[in-house]
Scaffold this motif. Sequence first.
Motif, PDB file in Angstrom:
ATOM      1  N   GLU A  33       0.807  -1.217   0.000  1.00 50.85           N
ATOM      2  CA  GLU A  33       0.000   0.000   0.000  1.00 50.85           C
ATOM      3  C   GLU A  33       0.845   1.274   0.000  1.00 50.85           C
ATOM      4  O   GLU A  33       0.308   2.370   0.217  1.00 50.85           O
ATOM      5  CB  GLU A  33      -0.959   0.012   1.190  1.00 50.85           C
ATOM      6  CG  GLU A  33      -2.043  -1.049   1.097  1.00 50.85           C
ATOM      7  CD  GLU A  33      -3.142  -0.884   2.125  1.00 50.85           C
ATOM      8  OE1 GLU A  33      -3.006  -0.012   3.009  1.00 50.85           O
ATOM      9  OE2 GLU A  33      -4.138  -1.626   2.045  1.00 50.85           O
ATOM     10  N   THR A  34       2.138   1.168  -0.240  1.00 47.55           N
ATOM     11  CA  THR A  34       2.992   2.353  -0.283  1.00 47.55           C
ATOM     12  C   THR A  34       3.130   2.834  -1.715  1.00 47.55           C
ATOM     13  O   THR A  34       3.478   2.055  -2.609  1.00 47.55           O
ATOM     14  CB  THR A  34       4.379   2.052   0.304  1.00 47.55           C
ATOM     15  OG1 THR A  34       4.242   1.604   1.658  1.00 47.55           O
ATOM     16  CG2 THR A  34       5.257   3.303   0.272  1.00 47.55           C
ATOM     17  N   ASP A  35       2.859   4.112  -1.926  1.00 49.73           N
ATOM     18  CA  ASP A  35       2.946   4.703  -3.262  1.00 49.73           C
ATOM     19  C   ASP A  35       4.284   5.400  -3.442  1.00 49.73           C
ATOM     20  O   ASP A  35       4.794   6.055  -2.524  1.00 49.73           O
ATOM     21  CB  ASP A  35       1.820   5.714  -3.476  1.00 49.73           C
ATOM     22  CG  ASP A  35       0.450   5.050  -3.456  1.00 49.73           C
ATOM     23  OD1 ASP A  35       0.210   4.209  -4.329  1.00 49.73           O
ATOM     24  OD2 ASP A  35      -0.361   5.374  -2.561  1.00 49.73           O
ATOM     25  N   SER A  38       4.645   9.110  -2.517  1.00 46.00           N
ATOM     26  CA  SER A  38       4.717   9.462  -1.101  1.00 46.00           C
ATOM     27  C   SER A  38       6.148   9.342  -0.584  1.00 46.00           C
ATOM     28  O   SER A  38       6.581  10.146   0.250  1.00 46.00           O
ATOM     29  CB  SER A  38       3.772   8.591  -0.277  1.00 46.00           C
ATOM     30  OG  SER A  38       4.182   7.233  -0.269  1.00 46.00           O
ATOM     31  N   ARG A 230      -7.677  12.827   0.096  1.00 46.09           N
ATOM     32  CA  ARG A 230      -6.693  12.638  -0.969  1.00 46.09           C
ATOM     33  C   ARG A 230      -7.138  11.504  -1.875  1.00 46.09           C
ATOM     34  O   ARG A 230      -7.655  10.493  -1.398  1.00 46.09           O
ATOM     35  CB  ARG A 230      -5.311  12.305  -0.387  1.00 46.09           C
ATOM     36  CG  ARG A 230      -4.797  13.273   0.651  1.00 46.09           C
ATOM     37  CD  ARG A 230      -3.367  12.969   1.017  1.00 46.09           C
ATOM     38  NE  ARG A 230      -2.485  13.258  -0.082  1.00 46.09           N
ATOM     39  CZ  ARG A 230      -1.515  14.179  -0.049  1.00 46.09           C
ATOM     40  NH1 ARG A 230      -1.335  14.911   1.035  1.00 46.09           N
ATOM     41  NH2 ARG A 230      -0.725  14.373  -1.091  1.00 46.09           N
ATOM     42  N   ASP A 232      -4.789  10.315  -4.182  1.00 47.96           N
ATOM     43  CA  ASP A 232      -3.520   9.952  -4.817  1.00 47.96           C
ATOM     44  C   ASP A 232      -2.956   8.636  -4.304  1.00 47.96           C
ATOM     45  O   ASP A 232      -1.832   8.267  -4.638  1.00 47.96           O
ATOM     46  CB  ASP A 232      -2.489  11.069  -4.632  1.00 47.96           C
ATOM     47  CG  ASP A 232      -2.246  11.433  -3.171  1.00 47.96           C
ATOM     48  OD1 ASP A 232      -3.030  10.997  -2.305  1.00 47.96           O
ATOM     49  OD2 ASP A 232      -1.283  12.165  -2.898  1.00 47.96           O
ATOM     50  N   ARG A 233      -3.726   7.893  -3.505  1.00 49.40           N
ATOM     51  CA  ARG A 233      -3.288   6.567  -3.079  1.00 49.40           C
ATOM     52  C   ARG A 233      -3.874   5.527  -4.027  1.00 49.40           C
ATOM     53  O   ARG A 233      -5.078   5.547  -4.315  1.00 49.40           O
ATOM     54  CB  ARG A 233      -3.750   6.272  -1.651  1.00 49.40           C
ATOM     55  CG  ARG A 233      -3.092   7.142  -0.601  1.00 49.40           C
ATOM     56  CD  ARG A 233      -3.409   6.627   0.780  1.00 49.40           C
ATOM     57  NE  ARG A 233      -2.717   7.378   1.808  1.00 49.40           N
ATOM     58  CZ  ARG A 233      -2.487   6.928   3.040  1.00 49.40           C
ATOM     59  NH1 ARG A 233      -2.924   5.718   3.387  1.00 49.40           N
ATOM     60  NH2 ARG A 233      -1.856   7.659   3.917  1.00 49.40           N
ATOM     61  N   GLU A 234      -3.032   4.631  -4.466  1.00 50.69           N
ATOM     62  CA  GLU A 234      -3.508   3.609  -5.403  1.00 50.69           C
ATOM     63  C   GLU A 234      -4.511   2.674  -4.750  1.00 50.69           C
ATOM     64  O   GLU A 234      -5.473   2.229  -5.393  1.00 50.69           O
ATOM     65  CB  GLU A 234      -2.321   2.815  -5.953  1.00 50.69           C
ATOM     66  CG  GLU A 234      -2.706   1.809  -7.020  1.00 50.69           C
ATOM     67  CD  GLU A 234      -1.502   1.114  -7.625  1.00 50.69           C
ATOM     68  OE1 GLU A 234      -1.701   0.051  -8.235  1.00 50.69           O
ATOM     69  OE2 GLU A 234      -0.375   1.629  -7.492  1.00 50.69           O
ATOM     70  N   SER A 235      -4.320   2.386  -3.470  1.00 49.83           N
ATOM     71  CA  SER A 235      -5.126   1.349  -2.824  1.00 49.83           C
ATOM     72  C   SER A 235      -6.516   1.809  -2.431  1.00 49.83           C
ATOM     73  O   SER A 235      -7.448   1.001  -2.368  1.00 49.83           O
ATOM     74  CB  SER A 235      -4.405   0.822  -1.583  1.00 49.83           C
ATOM     75  OG  SER A 235      -4.175   1.877  -0.653  1.00 49.83           O
ATOM     76  N   TRP A 238      -8.604   8.480   0.628  1.00 49.57           N
ATOM     77  CA  TRP A 238      -8.061   8.651   1.971  1.00 49.57           C
ATOM     78  C   TRP A 238      -8.562   9.947   2.598  1.00 49.57           C
ATOM     79  O   TRP A 238      -8.556  11.005   1.959  1.00 49.57           O
ATOM     80  CB  TRP A 238      -6.543   8.668   1.931  1.00 49.57           C
ATOM     81  CG  TRP A 238      -5.900   8.655   3.281  1.00 49.57           C
ATOM     82  CD1 TRP A 238      -5.285   9.706   3.916  1.00 49.57           C
ATOM     83  CD2 TRP A 238      -5.813   7.548   4.183  1.00 49.57           C
ATOM     84  NE1 TRP A 238      -4.833   9.311   5.151  1.00 49.57           N
ATOM     85  CE2 TRP A 238      -5.145   7.995   5.333  1.00 49.57           C
ATOM     86  CE3 TRP A 238      -6.261   6.226   4.119  1.00 49.57           C
ATOM     87  CZ2 TRP A 238      -4.898   7.159   6.412  1.00 49.57           C
ATOM     88  CZ3 TRP A 238      -6.011   5.391   5.199  1.00 49.57           C
ATOM     89  CH2 TRP A 238      -5.332   5.852   6.332  1.00 49.57           C
ATOM     90  N   SER A 240      -7.538  12.446   5.281  1.00 52.93           N
ATOM     91  CA  SER A 240      -6.364  12.815   6.074  1.00 52.93           C
ATOM     92  C   SER A 240      -6.739  13.541   7.359  1.00 52.93           C
ATOM     93  O   SER A 240      -6.036  13.426   8.362  1.00 52.93           O
ATOM     94  CB  SER A 240      -5.429  13.708   5.254  1.00 52.93           C
ATOM     95  OG  SER A 240      -4.939  13.027   4.133  1.00 52.93           O
TER      96      SER A 240
END
Length: 312
Positions: A33-35, A38, A230, A232-235, A238, A240
């Motif tokens: 889950e890390t892009d 980021s 946001r 911009d997370r692929e998974s 979000w 924030s």
Amino acid sequence: MDDLTIRPAVPADAAEICDLLNAVDLIEIGRAETDLHSVRDDLSHPEAGLAENSWLAHRGDRLVGYGLMWDDSGADRIDMDSYILPEHQDAGERLLELMEAQAVRRAAANGADRAVVHLHLNVRPTLDVSLLTGRGWRTVRKYHVLTRAITGAGDPVPSPPEGIALRDCREEADRRAAHALVEETFAEHFDHQPSTYQKWLDDLGAHIDWSRVWIASAAGSGDVAILLTRNDRESMGWISALGVRKSERGRGIAGYLLRHAFGVYAGYGRDTIGLGVDTENVTGALRLYEAHGMRTHFAVDTWEVTLPVSGG
């Protein structure tokens, strides 16, 4: 093992670091889950100071550990992240030694007589926690990452409560108002560190879309709440930050903003939305999120150690 090398990170290391973080994700939460963006944002932050505040541990040509430190308090509170592959605990211990020493130097430079260091780890981390307890670390807080499935049919964008109006933050004046609301509504939250407007922008990074940040205003009260999201997370989508001024809580504003996020992100075609919450949050945020169908994806412990500054 004697083939361990440690050096500072540079921006060009972003892809390799991202691969390591996703390898840790797979072990700890079952999915990557890390892009990459980021990681790039962390490495390019104006206050990163990578030469002093980052560490890459290689075993031969393989990256097996990564550490990053930052200082938002300008005083004794220092934060750090540490990632290690489970079969390389010696590298994890060496990173802890180096980061603790740098935390003490940072606190000393701030004029503090101690460093109060925080490290966030999955409750089932790849790092052997006996390395932490043996060095005097203890857990002081728990956070949950909550998620919820969303659909266009099941999560329409709701109408605002009577007297509530919503606007996005594409205008500079509204961005500044959003920052002021974050500072006010999160002031009493555990581990919140006040920041200037510019520091807040730097922390948000380059990929923030201000059309997905909203301010709620109430007739007769002005701006009363902030919703920062946001895409911009692929998974997943979000959330924030979701904060309501203390004087306006209990009016259903937070629940409305949460449902607004559900509806907007379902409209974008997302099937999941997530957020992080302090399980001891005194505003009852965890109960609110669970009442709206959000469930625990994984849990994170905040670890703390207090280190004296020599001569302090």
